[in-house]
Design a protein around this motif. Structure first.
Motif, PDB file in Angstrom:
ATOM      1  N   PRO A  38       0.806  -1.229   0.000  1.00 48.64           N
ATOM      2  CA  PRO A  38       0.000   0.000   0.000  1.00 48.64           C
ATOM      3  C   PRO A  38       0.835   1.274   0.000  1.00 48.64           C
ATOM      4  O   PRO A  38       0.378   2.309  -0.483  1.00 48.64           O
ATOM      5  N   ASP A  39       2.056   1.225   0.545  1.00 48.51           N
ATOM      6  CA  ASP A  39       2.895   2.425   0.584  1.00 48.51           C
ATOM      7  C   ASP A  39       4.097   2.329  -0.346  1.00 48.51           C
ATOM      8  O   ASP A  39       4.998   3.155  -0.286  1.00 48.51           O
ATOM      9  N   ASN A  40       4.105   1.326  -1.214  1.00 47.96           N
ATOM     10  CA  ASN A  40       5.222   1.166  -2.140  1.00 47.96           C
ATOM     11  C   ASN A  40       4.763   0.381  -3.364  1.00 47.96           C
ATOM     12  O   ASN A  40       4.885  -0.843  -3.411  1.00 47.96           O
ATOM     13  N   ASN A  41       4.244   1.090  -4.330  1.00 50.08           N
ATOM     14  CA  ASN A  41       3.827   0.464  -5.576  1.00 50.08           C
ATOM     15  C   ASN A  41       3.907   1.506  -6.688  1.00 50.08           C
ATOM     16  O   ASN A  41       3.899   2.710  -6.435  1.00 50.08           O
ATOM     17  N   PRO A  42       3.994   1.051  -7.932  1.00 50.74           N
ATOM     18  CA  PRO A  42       4.216   1.995  -9.050  1.00 50.74           C
ATOM     19  C   PRO A  42       3.047   2.927  -9.333  1.00 50.74           C
ATOM     20  O   PRO A  42       3.204   3.894 -10.093  1.00 50.74           O
ATOM     21  N   ASP A  43       1.878   2.680  -8.744  1.00 55.17           N
ATOM     22  CA  ASP A  43       0.723   3.541  -8.992  1.00 55.17           C
ATOM     23  C   ASP A  43       0.712   4.784  -8.106  1.00 55.17           C
ATOM     24  O   ASP A  43      -0.067   5.719  -8.354  1.00 55.17           O
ATOM     25  N   LEU A  44       1.565   4.810  -7.085  1.00 47.34           N
ATOM     26  CA  LEU A  44       1.611   5.974  -6.204  1.00 47.34           C
ATOM     27  C   LEU A  44       2.355   7.116  -6.901  1.00 47.34           C
ATOM     28  O   LEU A  44       3.451   6.910  -7.437  1.00 47.34           O
ATOM     29  N   PRO A  45       1.801   8.321  -6.901  1.00 47.21           N
ATOM     30  CA  PRO A  45       2.492   9.450  -7.562  1.00 47.21           C
ATOM     31  C   PRO A  45       3.749   9.836  -6.785  1.00 47.21           C
ATOM     32  O   PRO A  45       3.769   9.803  -5.552  1.00 47.21           O
TER      33      PRO A  45
END
Length: 254
Positions: A38-45
């Protein structure tokens, strides 16, 4: 016959390795590969701040325009400073976009160099040198004192993310062994510092941690009051005066 013997030998080797303790999943995950969370994935800006965008432009000027990929290490370092001491995958993707390479080329660098953290660390990241000179001078006792005081295992975080601990090798400060470094991420990239604490003892490293906890900045460098920088304890015993210049022949007389 030979194939059967080889297969039997491979099976014996595999069984012999099972007697050794296996690394935990979390440890291997941190070092070898990435799993979305939830805090580390490629979808996070993710992008650099306005101030750091200017630093990015300055960093890129150090390299030819057709070799922007050479800036990968300083850009990753800047991203890590901005992100509190670790690199999420979205930050690595952003760096790949800036230097115009496939993301895997950035991942290769970030996973190779131990200075890049791909899991969260504390605001103060403590790195204990464990190479031969430091080990001879007591680095294992220093690490044990830190872990006991912090109440964590190696690579653990403590005090609401204030401190984290990691063992590393060869900081190039063997003459002042044993030593630790403290990466200070408490004020982001603007206040980032990476300080050496040398000639430490188990008692002194605990005092350094407590000073950091109180928001103080303990004096960096040698922690031995009888030394100045890397000079011998008690002061110099040789080379006490100005050295004489080497003799020069009279070129006009030749």
């Amino acid at each position: 016959m030979l194939r059967r013997l080889a297969s039997q030998r491979i099976l014996e080797i595999r069984q012999s390795f099972r007697q050794f303790p296996q690394p935990s999943r979390s440890f291997s995950t941190a070092l070898n590969y990435h799993i979305d969370g939830p805090d580390n994935n490629p979808d996070l800006p993710w992008e650099f701040t306005d101030a750091n965008k200017e630093k990015v432009k300055e960093i890129l000027t150090h390299y030819p325009s057709n070799y922007k990929r050479s800036a990968v290490i300083p850009l990753l370092d800047l991203a890590q400073q901005q992100h509190g001491g670790w690199l999420p995958v979205s930050a690595m993707n952003h760096v790949a976009k800036i230097i115009e390479v496939a993301p895997i080329r950035v991942f290769e660098v970030a996973t190779f160099y131990s200075m890049f953290n791909r899991t969260k660390v504390g605001k103060y990241h403590l790195l204990v040198c464990g190479t031969t000179p430091c080990m001879i001078r007591g680095s294992r006792e220093i690490e044990e004192a830190l872990l006991k005081h912090l109440g964590v295992k190696r690579n653990g975080n403590v005090m609401n993310g204030l401190c984290s601990n990691f063992a590393l090798f060869d900081f190039g400060c063997c003459v002042n062994a044993p030593m630790i470094t403290v990466a200070d991420y408490s004020n982001g990239s603007e206040g980032y510092a990476y300080n050496y604490y040398e000639d430490v003892t188990p008692k002194r490293v605990v005092e350094v941690v407590e000073a950091l906890r109180r928001g103080e900045k303990p004096p960096r460098g040698t922690q031995n009051p009888n030394r100045i920088n890397s000079g011998p304890e008690g002061g110099n015993s040789t080379l006490l005066g100005e050295p004489k210049a080497p003799p020069c022949r009279d070129l006009d007389a030749c």
